[in-house]
Design a protein around this motif. Structure first.
Motif, short mmCIF file in Angstrom:
data_model
loop_
_atom_site.label_atom_id
_atom_site.label_comp_id
_atom_site.label_asym_id
_atom_site.label_seq_id
_atom_site.Cartn_x
_atom_site.Cartn_y
_atom_site.Cartn_z
N ALA A 3 0.94 -1.27 -0.18
CA ALA A 3 -0.03 0.41 -0.13
C ALA A 3 0.73 1.59 0.18
O ALA A 3 2.23 1.36 0.90
N TRP A 4 0.52 2.29 -0.80
CA TRP A 4 0.99 3.10 -0.90
C TRP A 4 0.48 4.89 0.02
O TRP A 4 -0.37 4.66 -0.02
N ILE A 5 1.08 5.53 0.64
CA ILE A 5 0.20 6.65 0.95
C ILE A 5 0.50 7.77 0.69
O ILE A 5 1.84 7.73 0.17
N VAL A 6 -0.64 8.75 0.55
CA VAL A 6 -0.22 10.18 -0.60
C VAL A 6 -0.24 11.07 0.25
O VAL A 6 -1.77 11.32 0.97
N ASP A 7 0.20 11.98 0.48
CA ASP A 7 0.27 12.51 1.93
C ASP A 7 -0.50 14.15 0.43
O ASP A 7 0.73 14.67 -0.14
N PHE A 8 -0.87 14.76 1.11
CA PHE A 8 -1.74 16.48 1.03
C PHE A 8 -1.46 17.04 1.77
O PHE A 8 -1.39 18.37 2.27
N THR A 9 -1.14 16.54 3.27
CA THR A 9 -1.09 17.54 4.19
C THR A 9 0.11 18.60 4.08
O THR A 9 1.02 17.66 4.19
N ASN A 10 -0.40 19.43 4.08
CA ASN A 10 0.87 20.33 4.49
C ASN A 10 1.54 20.65 6.65
O ASN A 10 0.89 20.12 6.75
N PRO A 11 2.68 20.94 6.03
CA PRO A 11 3.77 21.22 4.40
C PRO A 11 4.19 20.20 4.05
O PRO A 11 4.73 19.29 5.09
N VAL A 12 3.92 19.57 2.62
CA VAL A 12 4.01 18.13 2.36
C VAL A 12 5.46 17.57 1.90
O VAL A 12 5.78 16.55 2.42
N GLY A 13 6.05 18.80 2.00
CA GLY A 13 8.11 17.94 1.77
C GLY A 13 8.40 17.54 3.59
O GLY A 13 8.75 16.60 2.42
N ILE A 14 8.38 18.68 4.02
CA ILE A 14 8.61 17.65 5.30
C ILE A 14 7.83 16.96 6.37
O ILE A 14 8.40 16.15 6.94
N VAL A 15 6.13 16.65 5.23
CA VAL A 15 5.54 15.87 6.06
C VAL A 15 5.88 14.42 5.27
O VAL A 15 6.16 12.90 5.80
N THR A 16 6.17 14.19 4.31
CA THR A 16 7.13 13.62 3.14
C THR A 16 8.23 13.31 3.47
O THR A 16 7.70 12.34 3.90
N ARG A 17 8.83 13.69 3.84
CA ARG A 17 10.26 13.27 4.31
C ARG A 17 10.45 12.73 5.59
O ARG A 17 11.20 11.58 5.76
N ALA A 18 9.71 13.09 6.06
CA ALA A 18 9.34 12.57 7.65
C ALA A 18 9.20 11.09 7.41
O ALA A 18 9.42 9.80 7.87
N LEU A 19 7.78 10.76 6.65
CA LEU A 19 7.60 9.20 6.03
C LEU A 19 8.67 8.55 5.23
O LEU A 19 8.47 7.11 5.95
N LEU A 20 9.19 8.81 4.59
CA LEU A 20 10.22 8.79 3.92
C LEU A 20 11.34 8.06 5.20
O LEU A 20 11.86 7.02 4.84
N GLN A 21 11.60 9.04 6.00
CA GLN A 21 12.81 8.83 6.86
C GLN A 21 12.22 7.77 7.50
O GLN A 21 13.62 6.63 7.93
N GLU A 22 11.45 7.03 7.70
CA GLU A 22 10.74 5.96 8.67
C GLU A 22 10.41 4.68 7.84
O GLU A 22 9.93 3.77 8.29
N GLY A 23 10.82 4.60 6.16
CA GLY A 23 10.76 3.52 5.14
C GLY A 23 9.55 3.65 5.58
O GLY A 23 9.20 2.67 4.42
N HIS A 24 8.74 4.00 5.28
CA HIS A 24 7.37 4.12 4.83
C HIS A 24 7.02 4.55 2.73
O HIS A 24 8.11 4.95 2.04
N ARG A 25 6.24 3.42 2.04
CA ARG A 25 6.48 3.75 1.01
C ARG A 25 5.48 4.61 0.62
O ARG A 25 3.71 5.30 1.21
N ALA A 26 5.78 6.00 0.51
CA ALA A 26 4.81 6.98 0.45
C ALA A 26 5.28 8.30 -0.46
O ALA A 26 6.77 8.45 -1.26
N VAL A 27 4.56 9.33 -0.63
CA VAL A 27 4.80 10.34 -1.62
C VAL A 27 4.32 11.11 -1.96
O VAL A 27 2.68 11.67 -1.63
#
Length: 422
Positions: free
Chosen positions: A138-162
């Motif tokens: 499953a993918w996590i699609v983040d539209f929650t702002n601030p998108v760049g920081i939130v997406t990096r947080a997800l990727l940093q923890e190894g989540h499949r996210a964009v």
């Protein structure tokens, strides 16, 4: 396909549902689950969403739940669209920075930093539930702002996210109307960080139309992003509206001090929308929803999900997303999150190559990226010292005394949302 929408009680959700109904051939959905802790809003938004799908003859089953685990269990994709603290927190983000002569904005500057501190821990907890209970791929699609920081947080923890933002698709649709072509014929040279981007080219049938557009429609294009025509002409590129907070900071600050906040406007729109959603005769997206913001978000989300779960035709088209840098912008670390066109290949998004940027672009991107890394560290680990360091690093702050003042204001307004500050 099962899609879970976390923050499904948002008044904006019917815009998504309308897109699902219109673009059902692009993204076949079998089940949509709206997840939200607010039972009252969830009932109203869920009700009109069910009626809209039924009215359109869409076969998907729509359910609602206040339980995160129940909502994401066996989901193929999870879309995250939440606002910690609601419009009250947004109104604060848009006002308290004025006390230190800085702009107030929910994604940029000190207010955006406050939103990141409130949001990142919540999104990471949601992501852990997705990891444990959604489908393994499953993918996590983040539209929650601030998108760049939130997406990096997800990727940093190894989540499949964009990460996803509607700025690029808004420009694409705008240019398509000007050039009188279908939107999918327009490819953007979109580059930067989330809410810090420029359009460097507008390519149709192999020809870059942007130089001619800047020459022939300079006043119109500059007016669209509320910037001076001579600035746009000098850049040779069209900045997003969010660059106005950097290029015209003092002008924006003067305006903000005399005008109602966006949060106040959205509150009024939401009251109207919720009343409409309560009307059981309402079976289509209300016209009033256009004032809510997020234009073309449904199309962007559907195109992105179709690239992941669709066929080769959908995957062949580059789409602007937030993803790891991995050398695309060589002056940034590989693990920083950038916003550029990318294609979905072999289970991941791969960024298109980007031509070398001019020094003024790289300088501003580098400065904001440095702040973003410090902001994420503060959001994950907490502590006033980390908050102060990130605040001081932001190019709209810089001054140490101002950073101290802003840090105190931020903590006073947000302590109740920060576990480490309690």
């Amino acid at each position: 396909m099962k899609l879970a929408i976390v923050g499904g009680g948002s008044t904006y959700t019917p815009e998504l549902i309308d897109g699902f109904a219109r673009l059902r051939d692009v993204l076949p959905l079998e089940e949509v689950v709206l997840v939200d802790p607010d039972e009252e809003r969830l009932a109203l938004v869920g009700g009109i969403s069910q009626r809209m799908l039924a009215h359109a003859g869409h076969p998907a089953r729509l359910t609602t739940t206040t339980e995160l685990v129940a909502g994401v269990t066996d989901a193929d994709a999870v879309l995250v669209q939440l606002r910690v603290g609601g419009q009250d927190a947004r109104h604060a983000d848009e006002t308290w920075p004025h006390e230190a002569d800085c702009i107030g904005q929910e994604t940029t500057g000190p207010g955006g930093f406050a939103k990141a501190l409130r949001t990142v821990p919540v999104v990471l907890r949601i992501a852990e539930a997705v990891r444990r209970h959604a489908k393994p791929d499953a993918w996590i699609v983040d539209f929650t702002n601030p998108v760049g920081i939130v997406t990096r947080a997800l990727l940093q923890e190894g989540h499949r996210a964009v990460g996803l933002c509607n700025v690029a698709i808004g420009f694409q649709r705008r240019f398509a109307r000007i050039l009188d072509v279908a939107p999918d014929q327009v490819q953007l040279g979109h580059v930067g960080l989330n809410h810090l981007t420029w359009e460097r080219s507008v390519t149709v049938a192999g020809r870059d139309e942007l130089p001619g557009l800047i020459e022939g429609r300079l006043g119109e294009l500059a007016g669209d992003v509320h910037l001076a025509p001579e600035l746009v002409s000098g850049l040779g590129a069209l900045p997003s509206y969010y660059l106005r907070y950097f290029y015209a900071h003092d002008e924006v600050l003067r305006e903000q001090r005399t005008e109602p906040t966006r949060a106040e406007a959205v509150r009024a729109i939401e009251r109207e929308l919720l009343a409409l959603y309560a009307d059981e005769s309402q079976v289509e997206k209300p016209a009033a929803l256009e004032g809510r913001g997020g234009a073309f978000y449904s199309e962007a989300a559907i195109e992105l999900l179709a690239a992941i779960h669709g066929g080769e035709a959908e995957r062949a088209v580059p789409r602007v997303v937030n993803l790891r840098n991995d050398g695309v912008l060589p002056f940034l670390p590989d693990d920083h999150v950038i916003e550029v066109p990318a294609r979905y290949r072999e289970g991941r998004f791969v960024a298109e190559s980007v031509a070398a940027l001019p020094d003024d672009f790289t300088g501003l991107i580098s400065s904001v990226a440095g702040y973003e890394r410090l902001a994420l560290d503060a959001a994950v680990h907490g502590g006033r010292g980390r908050v102060l360091r990130a605040m001081r690093a932001h190019p709209l702050v810089r001054d140490h005394d101002r950073a101290e003042r802003l840090t105190d204001l931020l903590l006073a307004e947000n302590a109740r949302f920060l576990e480490w500050a309690a």
